[in-house]
Scaffold this active site. Sequence first.
Site, PDB file in Angstrom:
ATOM      1  N   THR A 138     -25.940  48.556 126.383  1.00  0.00           N
ATOM      2  CA  THR A 138     -24.913  49.191 127.200  1.00  0.00           C
ATOM      3  C   THR A 138     -23.561  48.668 126.701  1.00  0.00           C
ATOM      4  O   THR A 138     -23.514  47.877 125.754  1.00  0.00           O
ATOM      5  CB  THR A 138     -25.081  48.839 128.691  1.00  0.00           C
ATOM      6  OG1 THR A 138     -24.940  47.413 128.819  1.00  0.00           O
ATOM      7  CG2 THR A 138     -26.432  49.286 129.230  1.00  0.00           C
TER       8      THR A 138
ATOM      9  N   GLY B  65     -32.455  41.117 107.432  1.00  0.00           N
ATOM     10  CA  GLY B  65     -33.289  42.290 107.680  1.00  0.00           C
ATOM     11  C   GLY B  65     -34.752  41.987 107.924  1.00  0.00           C
ATOM     12  O   GLY B  65     -35.596  42.883 107.775  1.00  0.00           O
ATOM     13  N   SER B  66     -35.072  40.758 108.335  1.00  0.00           N
ATOM     14  CA  SER B  66     -36.503  40.462 108.532  1.00  0.00           C
ATOM     15  C   SER B  66     -37.070  41.235 109.726  1.00  0.00           C
ATOM     16  O   SER B  66     -38.246  41.629 109.711  1.00  0.00           O
ATOM     17  CB  SER B  66     -36.731  38.957 108.693  1.00  0.00           C
ATOM     18  OG  SER B  66     -36.249  38.489 109.917  1.00  0.00           O
TER      19      SER B  66
ATOM     20  N   ARG C  84     -11.941  50.816 114.844  1.00  0.00           N
ATOM     21  CA  ARG C  84     -13.277  51.027 115.403  1.00  0.00           C
ATOM     22  C   ARG C  84     -13.645  52.522 115.500  1.00  0.00           C
ATOM     23  O   ARG C  84     -14.752  52.905 115.126  1.00  0.00           O
ATOM     24  CB  ARG C  84     -13.424  50.326 116.763  1.00  0.00           C
ATOM     25  CG  ARG C  84     -14.871  50.133 117.198  1.00  0.00           C
ATOM     26  CD  ARG C  84     -14.985  49.327 118.479  1.00  0.00           C
ATOM     27  NE  ARG C  84     -14.404  48.008 118.354  1.00  0.00           N
ATOM     28  CZ  ARG C  84     -15.036  46.973 117.816  1.00  0.00           C
ATOM     29  NH1 ARG C  84     -16.262  47.093 117.377  1.00  0.00           N
ATOM     30  NH2 ARG C  84     -14.440  45.803 117.737  1.00  0.00           N
TER      31      ARG C  84
ATOM     32  N   LEU D 274     -20.390  47.595 119.323  1.00  0.00           N
ATOM     33  CA  LEU D 274     -20.167  49.039 119.431  1.00  0.00           C
ATOM     34  C   LEU D 274     -19.347  49.348 120.687  1.00  0.00           C
ATOM     35  O   LEU D 274     -19.528  48.716 121.727  1.00  0.00           O
ATOM     36  CB  LEU D 274     -21.513  49.767 119.468  1.00  0.00           C
ATOM     37  CG  LEU D 274     -22.354  49.576 118.199  1.00  0.00           C
ATOM     38  CD1 LEU D 274     -23.781  50.051 118.415  1.00  0.00           C
ATOM     39  CD2 LEU D 274     -21.723  50.293 117.012  1.00  0.00           C
TER      40      LEU D 274
ATOM     41  N   GLN E 261     -41.284  35.187 116.874  1.00  0.00           N
ATOM     42  CA  GLN E 261     -41.528  35.978 118.094  1.00  0.00           C
ATOM     43  C   GLN E 261     -40.754  37.299 118.059  1.00  0.00           C
ATOM     44  O   GLN E 261     -41.232  38.320 118.529  1.00  0.00           O
ATOM     45  CB  GLN E 261     -41.129  35.171 119.334  1.00  0.00           C
ATOM     46  CG  GLN E 261     -42.011  33.960 119.573  1.00  0.00           C
ATOM     47  CD  GLN E 261     -43.480  34.332 119.691  1.00  0.00           C
ATOM     48  OE1 GLN E 261     -43.840  35.233 120.439  1.00  0.00           O
ATOM     49  NE2 GLN E 261     -44.323  33.646 118.946  1.00  0.00           N
TER      50      GLN E 261
ATOM     51  N   HIS F  55     -32.106  40.253 120.551  1.00  0.00           N
ATOM     52  CA  HIS F  55     -31.155  39.150 120.716  1.00  0.00           C
ATOM     53  C   HIS F  55     -31.925  37.826 120.777  1.00  0.00           C
ATOM     54  O   HIS F  55     -32.939  37.730 121.486  1.00  0.00           O
ATOM     55  CB  HIS F  55     -30.352  39.346 122.017  1.00  0.00           C
ATOM     56  CG  HIS F  55     -29.366  38.255 122.242  1.00  0.00           C
ATOM     57  ND1 HIS F  55     -28.164  38.206 121.573  1.00  0.00           N
ATOM     58  CD2 HIS F  55     -29.415  37.160 123.026  1.00  0.00           C
ATOM     59  CE1 HIS F  55     -27.511  37.111 121.949  1.00  0.00           C
ATOM     60  NE2 HIS F  55     -28.241  36.471 122.827  1.00  0.00           N
TER      61      HIS F  55
HETATM   62  C1  GRF Z   1     -32.051  37.816 114.691  1.00  0.00           C
HETATM   63  O1  GRF Z   1     -32.067  36.489 115.112  1.00  0.00           O
HETATM   64  C2  GRF Z   1     -31.691  38.745 115.827  1.00  0.00           C
HETATM   65  O2  GRF Z   1     -32.176  38.309 117.038  1.00  0.00           O
HETATM   66  C3  GRF Z   1     -30.190  38.677 115.802  1.00  0.00           C
HETATM   67  O3  GRF Z   1     -29.866  38.644 114.431  1.00  0.00           O
HETATM   68  C4  GRF Z   1     -30.935  38.063 113.699  1.00  0.00           C
HETATM   69  C5  GRF Z   1     -31.336  39.023 112.628  1.00  0.00           C
HETATM   70  O4  GRF Z   1     -32.300  38.499 111.757  1.00  0.00           O
HETATM   71  N1  GRF Z   1     -29.617  39.769 116.536  1.00  0.00           N
HETATM   72  P1  GRF Z   1     -32.888  39.413 110.598  1.00  0.00           P
HETATM   73  O5  GRF Z   1     -31.719  39.959 109.811  1.00  0.00           O
HETATM   74  O6  GRF Z   1     -33.693  40.503 111.236  1.00  0.00           O
HETATM   75  O7  GRF Z   1     -33.739  38.517 109.763  1.00  0.00           O
END
Ligand code: GRF
Length: 181
Positions: free
Chosen positions: A145, A11-12, A69, A97, A177, A113
């Site tokens: 999408t 959850g960072s 689902r 999803l 980043q 991502h």
């Molecule tokens: C991140 O690398 C994000 O790009 C990917 O999952 C990771 C989540 O990291 N989709 P965090 O849980 O927000 O620390």
Amino acid sequence: MRLAVLISGAGSNMVAIAQACADGRIPAQIAVVISDRADARGMARARELGLPVALVDRSRFRRDGRLDRPGFEAALEEPLRQHQAEVLILAGFMSVLSADFVERHAGRILNIHPSLLPAYPGLDTHARALAAAERRHGATVHFVTAELDGGPLILQAAVPILGGDDIASLSARVHAQEHII
Ligand code: GRF
């Protein structure tokens, strides 16, 4: 804007979004943090920040080894409705999803991502970029999408891949980043 932030892990990115909302860099508020895993560390972090949290435990929707689902996604809709979420942010949300769900929320779901899409959709992006001896890597925020990691790009941040990098060092550089974009 009322945001629902969907997480499965640390959850960072959710914390970065919460801070940006709190200090006005994002003109929005987090209405609810939703996790699909009971053990997601981000749930505790959300509670510490005083954010409403909801658990939609994906493991409860397994039938004969397969995910139900439609049932899982119907359960996801409940906290979205209850907290009047307008925009959904997938921030390390590890459930794919369905096209139905995405269409119901068309144009209102964003994902972060860890690659420079369209390069390296899917999992293990850091390992794959290192194995391919790329010189650049990064992160992408994009609309969601029905195509996995395939929606229109919103923002990207690139980082160099340095000699001696491993998955840990590269993912830390990318993560920093992600928190900005
Ligand atoms: C991140 O690398 C994000 O790009 C990917 O999952 C990771 C989540 O990291 N989709 P965090 O849980 O927000 O620390």
